[in-house]
Scaffold this active site. Structure first.
Site, PDB file in Angstrom:
ATOM      1  CB  ILE A 135     108.957  -7.014 105.818  1.00  0.00           C
ATOM      2  CG1 ILE A 135     109.682  -5.980 104.824  1.00  0.00           C
ATOM      3  CG2 ILE A 135     108.606  -6.983 107.047  1.00  0.00           C
ATOM      4  CD1 ILE A 135     108.636  -4.803 104.576  1.00  0.00           C
ATOM      5  CB  THR A 193      98.937 -10.858  94.108  1.00  0.00           C
ATOM      6  OG1 THR A 193      99.277 -11.620  92.916  1.00  0.00           O
ATOM      7  CG2 THR A 193      99.692 -11.445  95.411  1.00  0.00           C
ATOM      8  CB  ALA A 249     101.834  -5.076 105.366  1.00  0.00           C
ATOM      9  CE1 TYR A 292     102.248  -2.841  96.278  1.00  0.00           C
ATOM     10  CE2 TYR A 292     103.457  -0.630  96.319  1.00  0.00           C
ATOM     11  CZ  TYR A 292     103.016  -2.200  96.790  1.00  0.00           C
ATOM     12  OH  TYR A 292     103.658  -2.431  97.913  1.00  0.00           O
TER      13      TYR A 292
END
Ligand code: UDP
Length: 334
Positions: free
Chosen positions: A12, A95, A117, A149
């Site tokens: 993206i 991360t 995002a 996640y």
């Protein structure tokens, strides 16, 4: 305008960088190429307005310098792809949370506008279709790797909103729903590049589970257009927006459609979730966004149909295969 895109060599991010370059803006990207690829930005390198830093956003000094230099920040750098998440949960959590912390801290110092995002994964196992921004998030147990996640991204969202509420940093959060298109890699398990490559190579299309789970796929160009409008919209600050399509398709129907559009003789094979991911893997049965909020703010409406999306991805992979082989891909029907 000077635009900083973290994860700018990703799928993206690289499409977003391209659009800003086309508009005549200056683009700065930070990417450690952990899931991004230099191929995604090869065509931008050497351009006078394109500046590339091969580094991680957790490099505070570099991130501070670039945030200071730029007018707006898109924070897209993240560990993505369900396969990667299941295989490397430590990396995913660290991360996603650590990177966002650094970016927000630096944006706070200079009061820079930042778009973070997030993902439709945060809706988790919710059955309240379509998913709206104010809905409850329904996570699975912590011994099921997939949910790390969703939780890491939910923490990113909390942080972004907290920075707005507490420190008046102008933050915007977007939840992206299955963004697809040319240049997306299948390496991290995403279904469309996987199926398209399998169809073009004459390999079996591997449908996980019974194929009755459904998704809504959005073309990356529609997503990029929405991101560019949102970052400049004063009323977007402090808000969360779904970005997606409402055209729902089951994964089995998707496999059949790709076979037809690619004119492929491949067979469709079913693979259990346990084998595809890990034992006890939990999938989301349906994932459909309510896009009323973003439509109301910026008039967002997806413009690509599913067939148009699939055709663009098939054309991309056909060209790649042809270039690799030096001849047209041989597995199509005559
Ligand atoms: N999937 C599949 N075959 C593949 C890759 C994925 O059947 O080769 C399924 C996956 O289990 C999920 C859906 O396709 O139900 C979408 O997967 P993807 O990883 O693209 O995105 P997700 O929606 O899971 O984030």
């Amino acid at each position: 305008m000077k635009v900083l895109i973290t994860g700018g060599a990703g799928f993206i991010g690289s499409h977003l960088a391209e659009q800003y370059i086309k508009r005549g803006d200056d683009v700065y990207i930070i990417d450690d190429l952990s899931t991004g690829s230099i191929d995604n930005i090869a065509h931008l390198q050497g351009h006078a307005h394109f500046h590339y830093h091969l580094d991680t956003v957790t490099n505070q000094r570099l991130t501070a310098e670039l945030v200071d230099l730029c007018d707006v920040v898109f924070h897209l750098a993240a560990a993505v792809g369900v396969k990667l998440i299941v295989e490397s949960p430590v990396r995913t959590i660290e991360t996603n949370i650590g990177g966002t912390e650094v970016v927000l801290q630096q944006c706070a110092k200079k009061q820079k506008r930042v778009l973070v995002a997030s993902t439709s994964e945060v809706y988790g196992k919710s059955k309240q279709i379509p998913f709206s921004e104010e809905d409850d998030l329904v996570m699975g147990a912590t011994n099921k790797g997939r949910w790390s996640y969703a939780c890491s991204k939910a923490i990113d969202e909390f942080l972004a909103i907290a920075y707005w509420k507490e420190k008046r940093v102008p933050t915007v959060v977007v939840r992206l729903f299955n963004t697809v298109g040319p240049k997306q890699t299948g390496r991290y398990g995403m279904v469309i590049p996987n199926f398209v490559q399998q169809a073009l190579k004459g390999e079996d299309l591997t449908v996980y589970g019974d194929g009755q789970q459904s998704r809504c796929f959005t073309h990356v160009s529609d997503v990029v257009g929405a991101l560019m409008k949102l970052i400049e919209h004063p009323q977007a600050v402090g808000e969360v927006y779904n970005i997606g399509s409402t055209q729902e398709v089951s994964i089995l129907q998707l496999a059949e459609r790709i076979k037809t559009l690619a004119d492929s003789d491949s067979e469709i094979k079913f693979l259990s979730y346990d084998k595809a991911y890990e034992e006890g893997f939990e999938d989301m049965h349906r994932r459909v966004p309510n896009i009323g909020k973003i439509h109301q703010l910026i008039g967002y409406q997806p413009t690509f149909t599913l067939d148009e999306i699939l055709q663009s991805v098939i054309a991309h992979h056909r060209n790649k295969l042809t270039a690799q082989r030096g001849t047209p891909a041989p597995s199509f029907k005559a």
